[in-house]
Design a protein around this motif. Structure first.
Motif, PDB file in Angstrom:
ATOM      1  N   GLU A   1      37.324  47.136  52.993  1.00 18.11           N
ATOM      2  CA  GLU A   1      37.256  46.579  51.586  1.00 18.11           C
ATOM      3  C   GLU A   1      38.268  45.534  51.532  1.00 18.11           C
ATOM      4  O   GLU A   1      38.343  44.506  50.521  1.00 18.11           O
ATOM      5  CB  GLU A   1      37.926  47.631  50.535  1.00 18.11           C
ATOM      6  CG  GLU A   1      36.754  48.779  50.209  1.00 18.11           C
ATOM      7  CD  GLU A   1      37.255  49.823  49.377  1.00 18.11           C
ATOM      8  OE1 GLU A   1      38.248  49.816  48.856  1.00 18.11           O
ATOM      9  OE2 GLU A   1      36.360  50.715  49.081  1.00 18.11           O
ATOM     10  N   ASN A   2      39.284  45.462  52.280  1.00 16.10           N
ATOM     11  CA  ASN A   2      40.257  44.539  52.064  1.00 16.10           C
ATOM     12  C   ASN A   2      40.604  43.273  53.454  1.00 16.10           C
ATOM     13  O   ASN A   2      41.237  42.497  53.545  1.00 16.10           O
ATOM     14  CB  ASN A   2      41.753  45.027  51.982  1.00 16.10           C
ATOM     15  CG  ASN A   2      41.749  45.904  50.853  1.00 16.10           C
ATOM     16  OD1 ASN A   2      41.506  45.507  49.733  1.00 16.10           O
ATOM     17  ND2 ASN A   2      42.459  47.059  51.121  1.00 16.10           N
ATOM     18  N   LEU A   3      39.113  43.365  54.160  1.00 16.20           N
ATOM     19  CA  LEU A   3      39.193  42.318  55.404  1.00 16.20           C
ATOM     20  C   LEU A   3      37.851  41.827  55.553  1.00 16.20           C
ATOM     21  O   LEU A   3      36.539  42.613  55.667  1.00 16.20           O
ATOM     22  CB  LEU A   3      39.776  43.200  56.387  1.00 16.20           C
ATOM     23  CG  LEU A   3      39.761  42.005  57.860  1.00 16.20           C
ATOM     24  CD1 LEU A   3      40.790  41.041  57.687  1.00 16.20           C
ATOM     25  CD2 LEU A   3      40.279  42.913  59.022  1.00 16.20           C
ATOM     26  N   ARG A   4      37.636  40.526  55.578  1.00 15.72           N
ATOM     27  CA  ARG A   4      36.423  39.934  55.655  1.00 15.72           C
ATOM     28  C   ARG A   4      36.203  38.849  56.648  1.00 15.72           C
ATOM     29  O   ARG A   4      37.489  37.977  56.722  1.00 15.72           O
ATOM     30  CB  ARG A   4      35.934  39.238  54.353  1.00 15.72           C
ATOM     31  CG  ARG A   4      34.718  38.403  54.371  1.00 15.72           C
ATOM     32  CD  ARG A   4      33.970  37.782  53.276  1.00 15.72           C
ATOM     33  NE  ARG A   4      33.385  38.766  52.455  1.00 15.72           N
ATOM     34  CZ  ARG A   4      32.647  38.599  51.543  1.00 15.72           C
ATOM     35  NH1 ARG A   4      32.311  37.288  51.213  1.00 15.72           N
ATOM     36  NH2 ARG A   4      31.977  39.615  50.714  1.00 15.72           N
ATOM     37  N   GLY A   5      35.274  38.916  57.561  1.00 17.35           N
ATOM     38  CA  GLY A   5      35.267  37.693  58.602  1.00 17.35           C
ATOM     39  C   GLY A   5      34.271  36.649  58.032  1.00 17.35           C
ATOM     40  O   GLY A   5      33.474  37.157  57.447  1.00 17.35           O
TER      41      GLY A   5
ATOM     42  N   ASP B   1      39.516  36.695  55.802  1.00 20.48           N
ATOM     43  CA  ASP B   1      40.414  36.690  54.413  1.00 20.48           C
ATOM     44  C   ASP B   1      40.356  38.062  54.103  1.00 20.48           C
ATOM     45  O   ASP B   1      39.414  38.966  54.424  1.00 20.48           O
ATOM     46  CB  ASP B   1      39.641  35.722  53.349  1.00 20.48           C
ATOM     47  CG  ASP B   1      38.164  36.139  53.332  1.00 20.48           C
ATOM     48  OD1 ASP B   1      37.881  37.092  52.563  1.00 20.48           O
ATOM     49  OD2 ASP B   1      37.323  35.518  53.673  1.00 20.48           O
ATOM     50  N   GLY B   2      41.022  38.313  53.173  1.00 20.97           N
ATOM     51  CA  GLY B   2      41.247  39.818  52.597  1.00 20.97           C
ATOM     52  C   GLY B   2      42.392  39.815  51.453  1.00 20.97           C
ATOM     53  O   GLY B   2      42.801  38.757  50.873  1.00 20.97           O
ATOM     54  N   THR B   3      42.644  40.972  51.161  1.00 21.39           N
ATOM     55  CA  THR B   3      43.553  41.172  50.011  1.00 21.39           C
ATOM     56  C   THR B   3      44.728  42.315  50.566  1.00 21.39           C
ATOM     57  O   THR B   3      44.434  43.287  51.325  1.00 21.39           O
ATOM     58  CB  THR B   3      42.945  42.333  48.841  1.00 21.39           C
ATOM     59  OG1 THR B   3      41.789  41.178  48.538  1.00 21.39           O
ATOM     60  CG2 THR B   3      43.769  42.264  47.830  1.00 21.39           C
TER      61      THR B   3
ATOM     62  N   PHE C   1      48.749  43.916  49.146  1.00 22.98           N
ATOM     63  CA  PHE C   1      49.719  44.124  47.939  1.00 22.98           C
ATOM     64  C   PHE C   1      48.782  44.256  46.545  1.00 22.98           C
ATOM     65  O   PHE C   1      49.159  43.770  45.670  1.00 22.98           O
ATOM     66  CB  PHE C   1      50.778  43.219  47.911  1.00 22.98           C
ATOM     67  CG  PHE C   1      51.557  42.662  49.063  1.00 22.98           C
ATOM     68  CD1 PHE C   1      52.162  43.835  50.076  1.00 22.98           C
ATOM     69  CD2 PHE C   1      51.424  41.537  49.455  1.00 22.98           C
ATOM     70  CE1 PHE C   1      52.838  43.594  51.154  1.00 22.98           C
ATOM     71  CE2 PHE C   1      52.280  41.164  50.601  1.00 22.98           C
ATOM     72  CZ  PHE C   1      52.965  42.093  51.382  1.00 22.98           C
ATOM     73  N   SER C   2      47.666  44.882  47.011  1.00 21.49           N
ATOM     74  CA  SER C   2      47.052  45.094  45.780  1.00 21.49           C
ATOM     75  C   SER C   2      45.917  43.945  45.468  1.00 21.49           C
ATOM     76  O   SER C   2      44.795  44.111  45.385  1.00 21.49           O
ATOM     77  CB  SER C   2      47.403  45.718  44.499  1.00 21.49           C
ATOM     78  OG  SER C   2      48.108  46.872  45.000  1.00 21.49           O
ATOM     79  N   ASP C   3      46.538  42.789  44.992  1.00 20.67           N
ATOM     80  CA  ASP C   3      45.918  41.792  44.274  1.00 20.67           C
ATOM     81  C   ASP C   3      46.157  40.594  44.742  1.00 20.67           C
ATOM     82  O   ASP C   3      45.746  39.318  44.564  1.00 20.67           O
ATOM     83  CB  ASP C   3      45.959  41.898  42.804  1.00 20.67           C
ATOM     84  CG  ASP C   3      47.461  41.581  42.477  1.00 20.67           C
ATOM     85  OD1 ASP C   3      48.252  41.708  43.341  1.00 20.67           O
ATOM     86  OD2 ASP C   3      47.780  41.338  41.199  1.00 20.67           O
ATOM     87  N   TRP C   4      46.918  40.345  46.051  1.00 24.30           N
ATOM     88  CA  TRP C   4      47.288  38.935  46.722  1.00 24.30           C
ATOM     89  C   TRP C   4      45.905  38.733  47.636  1.00 24.30           C
ATOM     90  O   TRP C   4      45.818  39.563  48.435  1.00 24.30           O
ATOM     91  CB  TRP C   4      48.559  39.089  47.417  1.00 24.30           C
ATOM     92  CG  TRP C   4      49.874  39.194  46.234  1.00 24.30           C
ATOM     93  CD1 TRP C   4      50.013  39.826  45.467  1.00 24.30           C
ATOM     94  CD2 TRP C   4      50.846  37.846  46.412  1.00 24.30           C
ATOM     95  NE1 TRP C   4      51.327  39.376  44.843  1.00 24.30           N
ATOM     96  CE2 TRP C   4      51.592  38.260  45.195  1.00 24.30           C
ATOM     97  CE3 TRP C   4      50.324  36.667  46.729  1.00 24.30           C
ATOM     98  CZ2 TRP C   4      52.410  37.286  44.783  1.00 24.30           C
ATOM     99  CZ3 TRP C   4      51.343  35.577  46.597  1.00 24.30           C
ATOM    100  CH2 TRP C   4      52.374  36.086  45.409  1.00 24.30           C
ATOM    101  N   LYS C   5      45.515  37.722  47.539  1.00 23.00           N
ATOM    102  CA  LYS C   5      44.368  37.148  48.416  1.00 23.00           C
ATOM    103  C   LYS C   5      44.822  36.091  49.552  1.00 23.00           C
ATOM    104  O   LYS C   5      45.553  35.296  48.930  1.00 23.00           O
ATOM    105  CB  LYS C   5      43.292  36.820  47.518  1.00 23.00           C
ATOM    106  CG  LYS C   5      42.669  37.529  46.700  1.00 23.00           C
ATOM    107  CD  LYS C   5      41.298  36.903  45.787  1.00 23.00           C
ATOM    108  CE  LYS C   5      40.816  38.000  45.001  1.00 23.00           C
ATOM    109  NZ  LYS C   5      39.789  37.493  44.071  1.00 23.00           N
ATOM    110  N   TRP C   6      44.509  36.473  50.358  1.00 25.35           N
ATOM    111  CA  TRP C   6      45.139  35.507  51.665  1.00 25.35           C
ATOM    112  C   TRP C   6      43.806  35.256  52.527  1.00 25.35           C
ATOM    113  O   TRP C   6      42.595  35.769  52.481  1.00 25.35           O
ATOM    114  CB  TRP C   6      45.798  36.128  52.743  1.00 25.35           C
ATOM    115  CG  TRP C   6      45.259  37.440  53.364  1.00 25.35           C
ATOM    116  CD1 TRP C   6      45.330  38.764  53.137  1.00 25.35           C
ATOM    117  CD2 TRP C   6      44.677  37.572  54.883  1.00 25.35           C
ATOM    118  NE1 TRP C   6      44.558  39.574  53.977  1.00 25.35           N
ATOM    119  CE2 TRP C   6      44.212  38.835  54.844  1.00 25.35           C
ATOM    120  CE3 TRP C   6      44.388  36.481  55.457  1.00 25.35           C
ATOM    121  CZ2 TRP C   6      43.512  39.179  56.122  1.00 25.35           C
ATOM    122  CZ3 TRP C   6      43.632  36.883  56.820  1.00 25.35           C
ATOM    123  CH2 TRP C   6      43.329  38.315  57.027  1.00 25.35           C
ATOM    124  N   ASP C   7      43.613  34.139  53.317  1.00 25.87           N
ATOM    125  CA  ASP C   7      42.815  33.759  54.228  1.00 25.87           C
ATOM    126  C   ASP C   7      43.375  32.807  55.245  1.00 25.87           C
ATOM    127  O   ASP C   7      44.261  32.069  55.194  1.00 25.87           O
ATOM    128  CB  ASP C   7      41.680  32.900  53.341  1.00 25.87           C
ATOM    129  CG  ASP C   7      42.197  31.464  52.959  1.00 25.87           C
ATOM    130  OD1 ASP C   7      42.066  30.351  53.717  1.00 25.87           O
ATOM    131  OD2 ASP C   7      42.640  31.434  51.978  1.00 25.87           O
TER     132      ASP C   7
END
Length: 961
Positions: A330-334, A412-414, A416-422
């Motif tokens: 749910e929090n990690l996408r390629g 990319d993913g999330t 700390f609940s709502d911080w988005k990174w890539d």
């Protein structure tokens, strides 16, 4: 280059599929045309990332002006080339396009605000594309899959704080369809009203979701083919408005001021009775050169080069793309993006203009009439200087093959609940091969025209030349069709050059809400990027050494640089939910870069958004941006050019032939260069184009710009479907990289203003050589170099109106006619466009720049549904302009007028059912000819700004499963 069997087969397949599918798929449903008219961005959204910032927003309104072109608008344009879609936007000053020929490098580019293609950053899904062009390092838009575009977001104003270098003018971000499901086959075929300019495109998109919807793969393949159109095929382009070329049809012996010919009678019917320049009849008999710029005069010796030049370049392109993503958790996408394009374009010019050839007086082909003129010179034993249009060798053709590969991957993913990174890694490589045909070798031409004293005869070259070049065959210069086939084959030269560009990028970003203020959450984003660019240009040995006549010599260039960057952004809500302030907030950003080439640079932005209520808001932004010089700008090694302007020492105009008045001070200065008074010598500039040499500068600094935008957005709740934006922009670029004094013409003007050969204007300290000098014939030569020597400023006003006008009052209770009329209006008022304090707003074809800059430019589109048929009408308007020709530098006189220009396109799209969509359209409905003016960038007009084809019909089909 062209594969007609492939095109023919695809066209037949398209026609059959269209007919069969239209007849067998008859189940009623919502038409594709209607679906496309409502773009995906019209759907309600809760959080999106808008081009120009990496912080997600709740809507598409940002403090910086952004224009969004939807896939429906792209399809409604009927354009198969990406640059054609963009060039109609008022914010865009057209760059290279399918109609570019001289100059042309086979690419298509976009230029926001006229700051140059190198100052407009092109992104695909937010990532940089690999550059293609040598001179500007700009992205070739031919590499972007047009049929795969979901929308285009155009943000004007500096964006270096967010994206880094190259974004002084703004950003064009192509958002692609990366979540497609099903199969979609599209084809389009078009033909002009003249029966030429055929274009054909077919593409296939295949997409599938897998693993329960966790992943998606979208594959794309397309084939595109475009036919050639020559200047001879349009009346307005048949004759050169520049008066042709002095290379003549049968050759010309140039008058040398220090060793002149006697005044010689011209042919009957020539306005000038005598001339010291010598031309020849088709059989080789000498007479005075008829310098009549009226190319319809049958006795003129000027050569009309326009008929065989391209108006539309032929092209063939294959594009492949693969887009994919997969949710590991749910929090990690390629993610994965792969692009490959093989684009082949051809430019064509008139046969080689061979000039400056020094020929011995014992050449075996000299006629008796010419021999007597040679004997009458002050020095009858001196070589003579010859020029000739090499008609028998054939037209010059350049095939441009751009192979581009780009690979992008990342995670990319999330957190700390709502911080988005890539994180992103990308590698791109462009290999650009230019193959030139039917040029002429300088060294072989010299060998083939040596004198009889070297043992040359009409059947054999001299012994000394044969020892060096055993294949040498004597070349008869005098007359038409005078050279043997063996001689033509000997001097003909084909060659190839290769440009390679590689780009490696790795970066990462993180964004989220840092903390909450009384007015709302403070959003922040931060990231880093490492980018490495390498570039090399390897010309053919003959091209690099200048052993050519028909094209400019270009020197090898190679090098590269890397840059390390960090950035940060923040949105800070100040006040919310109080009277007259629904929301008031700041947007801040900064980027710090360290280049291996120019050192450290900074970029900043600060914006303010004031939302009065749900209907009305103000916005403003200040941005400081930077652009590092390209490898080519740093290391260009003395490339040859032939700009058109008037030599101050010439006693006659090179284009009109009119007498020129030269002041005594200038005459004295010219005498130092020519060895005598130009008036006494009767010096006449032999050609309207003079040779120049361009150098780079390893000491260049980064360009710096400041952009201010102030605007308002009105979306009244009481007028459903209406959106209006009004924005003012002011862009200033300092340390603007340009050639010294604006180019060769400016260098000459600056030098002649000093009347001192030792002045800084006449001696180029960057290269340690004279900025101007003359060859043995007295012809002027110029050396220029790059420098942070200019300043550019432009400002204006943008208006955008989008309205779904209600028509219920007109079509009450109708099930056939729609109760909405879609209206989209884009207008730009160009207040000013200054380069070095010279105003160019409202001009076309100005000396020193090749840009069309109307005071008013607009694009209007109306769309209306009648049952399953969507009717589109669109138009592009340019206001009246002045043609500021280069003769204004040294000659008095007013400017000619380029009239208002308004073209209209119409299209009908029939949604047969949910699977089949058929399209028919007409571009340039009223068959408007382009404005024609004397000092044009290419082909008597600006072919990138104005339509050169005329009325154009097209049909298309889309089939979806």
């Amino acid at each position: 280059m062209k594969n007609k069997s492939i095109k023919s087969g695809l066209m037949v397949t398209t026609t059959i599929c269209s007919a069969v599918l239209a007849s067998i798929v008859t189940l009623p449903s919502v038409a594709i045309a209607q679906d496309a008219a409502t773009s995906s961005e019209d759907a309600p959204v809760t959080e999106v990332v808008v081009t120009g910032s990496r912080i997600a927003r709740k809507d598409f309104v940002s403090p910086s002006p952004i224009t969004t072109v939807s896939s429906a608008q792209i399809e409604a344009s009927g354009s198969l080339a990406v640059e054609q879609i963009l060039n109609t936007l008022p914010q865009v000053v057209p760059g290279f396009s399918a109609a570019s020929n001289n100059p042309s490098d086979g690419t298509a580019t976009v230029d926001l605000r006229g700051l140059g293609a190198s100052r407009t950053l092109v992104l695909v899904n937010g990532h940089r594309m690999t550059p293609a062009t040598k001179a500007s390092s700009a992205t070739d838009l031919n590499t972007i899959p047009a049929r795969l575009i979901k929308r285009v977001e155009v943000m004007t104003g500096g964006a270096s704080a967010t994206y880094g270098s190259d974004a002084l003018a703004g950003v064009v971000n192509f958002v692609l369809k990366d979540d497609f499901e099903g199969i979609e086959l599209s084809s389009q075929y078009g033909l002009s009203a003249e029966g030429d300019a055929e274009q054909f495109d077919t593409s296939l998109i295949m997409g599938t979701n897998f693993d329960g919807g966790k992943g998606n793969l979208t594959a794309f393949v397309s084939y595109y083919d475009r036919d050639q159109v020559l200047g001879a095929e349009r009346d307005w382009a048949f004759y050169s408005n520049a008066g042709g070329s002095a290379t003549g049809l049968s050759g010309r012996a140039d008058n040398v001021a220090l060793n002149p010919y006697a005044l010689t009678p011209t042919q009957t019917g020539c306005p000038t009775v005598t001339n010291r320049q010598i031309s020849f009849t088709p059989t080789g008999e000498a007479h005075g050169f008829c310098n009549d710029f009226d190319l319809t005069n049958p006795v003129t010796d000027q050569y009309n080069f326009s008929p065989v030049n391209n108006l539309m370049s032929p092209s063939e392109r294959i594009s492949l793309s693969l887009l994919g993503h997969y949710d590991f958790t749910e929090n990690l996408r390629g993610k994965l993006e792969v692009f490959f394009t093989d684009n082949r374009t051809s430019s064509q010019l008139a046969p080689t203009p061979m000039t400056g050839l020094s020929v011995p007086i014992d050449n075996p082909f000299i006629s008796a009439s010419f021999a007597s003129l040679l004997a009458g010179r002050t020095d009858p034993t001196a070589n003579f200087v010859f020029r000739k249009r090499m008609l028998e060798v054939g037209v010059r053709q350049q095939d441009h093959n751009n192979k581009m590969f780009q690979f992008v991957t990342g995670l990319d993913g999330t957190v700390f609940s709502d911080w988005k990174w890539d994180s992103t890694f990308s590698y791109g490589r462009t290999e650009f091969k230019d193959s030139t045909f039917n040029d002429v070798s300088r060294s072989r031409m010299i060998a083939a025209t040596r004198g009889a004293s070297d043992g040359a005869t009409t059947t054999s070259c001299g012994a000394a030349q044969l020892a060096i070049m055993p294949a040498c065959k004597p070349f008869n210069l005098f007359g038409a069709g005078s050279a043997s086939q063996e001689a033509l084959d000997f001097v003909r030269l084909d060659f190839s050059d290769t440009t390679t560009f590689e780009r490696f990028v790795v970066g990462g970003n993180i964004a989220g809400d840092a903390f909450v203020l009384p007015a709302g959450a403070v959003g922040v984003a931060a990231g880093f990027e490492y980018r490495e660019d390498t570039f090399s240009f390897a010309p053919d040995a003959a091209h690099g050494s200048g052993d050519i006549y028909g094209f400019n010599a270009e020197r090898p260039v190679s090098g590269g640089y890397n840059v390390k960057e960090v950035y940060g952004e923040a949105t800070v809500p100040l006040v919310a939910e109080v009277p007259f302030v629904k929301y008031l907030g700041l947007e801040l950003g900064a980027r710090f870069s360290d280049y291996s080439s120019v050192g450290k640079t900074e970029a900043y932005k600060a914006g303010l958004e004031w939302k009065i209520d749900d209907d009305f808001r103000f916005r403003g932004m200040y941005q400081k941006a930077s652009r590092a010089p390209s490898v080519f700008e740093l290391y260009q090694a003395g490339d040859q050019g032939f700009p058109q302007f008037t030599d101050p020492c010439s006693t006659k105009s090179p284009t009109s032939g009119a007498d020129r008045t030269i002041s005594q001070e200038v005459r004295d200065f010219c005498a130092l260069q020519l060895g005598g008074d130009p008036v006494t010598l009767g010096y006449i500039q032999p050609n309207s184009q003079l040779e120049s040499f361009s150098f780079g500068n390893a000491n260049l600094k980064a360009e710096q710009s400041e952009t201010i935008t102030v605007g308002a957005v009105w979306r009244p709740s009481y007028i459903e479907g209406l959106s209006v934006t009004l924005d003012y922009y002011d862009i200033k670029v300092d340390d603007y990289i340009n050639t010294l004094y604006g180019g060769a013409a400016g260098t000459v003007a600056a030098c002649f203003a000093t009347l001192d050969l030792n002045s800084t204007a006449c001696f180029n300290s960057d290269i340690g050589q004279s900025a101007i000098y003359r060859d043995t014939t007295g012809e002027l030569k110029i050396r220029t170099s790059q420098g942070n020597v200019s300043a550019l400023e432009t400002k204006g006003i943008d208006l955008a109106v989008d309205y779904k006008a209600p028509l219920g009052w007109l079509v009450k209770d109708s099930t056939l006619f729609s109760d909405k009329l879609d209206i989209n209006v884009l207008v730009t008022k160009l207040e000013s466009w200054k380069l070095d304090d010279i105003e160019y707003a409202g001009t076309a074809g100005a000396y020193n720049i090749s840009a069309t800059l109307p005071e008013w430019k607009s694009n209007i589109r109306l769309a209306y549904n009648i049952g399953p048929v969507l009717i589109n009408w669109s138009s592009t308007f340019y206001s009246e302009m002045e043609n500021q020709g280069n003769l204004a530098i040294f000659e008095d006189g007013g400017y000619s007028t380029v009239p208002n220009y308004w073209v209209h396109d119409v299209q009908a799209r029939w949604g047969v059912n949910s699977n089949v969509d058929l399209t028919a359209g007409i571009k340039n409905l009223t068959d408007e000819d382009p404005p024609v003016f004397d000092n044009s960038p290419d082909g008597n007009t600006d072919p990138n700004a104005f339509d050169v084809i005329g009325r154009y019909y097209y049909v298309g089909m889309k089939f979806k499963l």
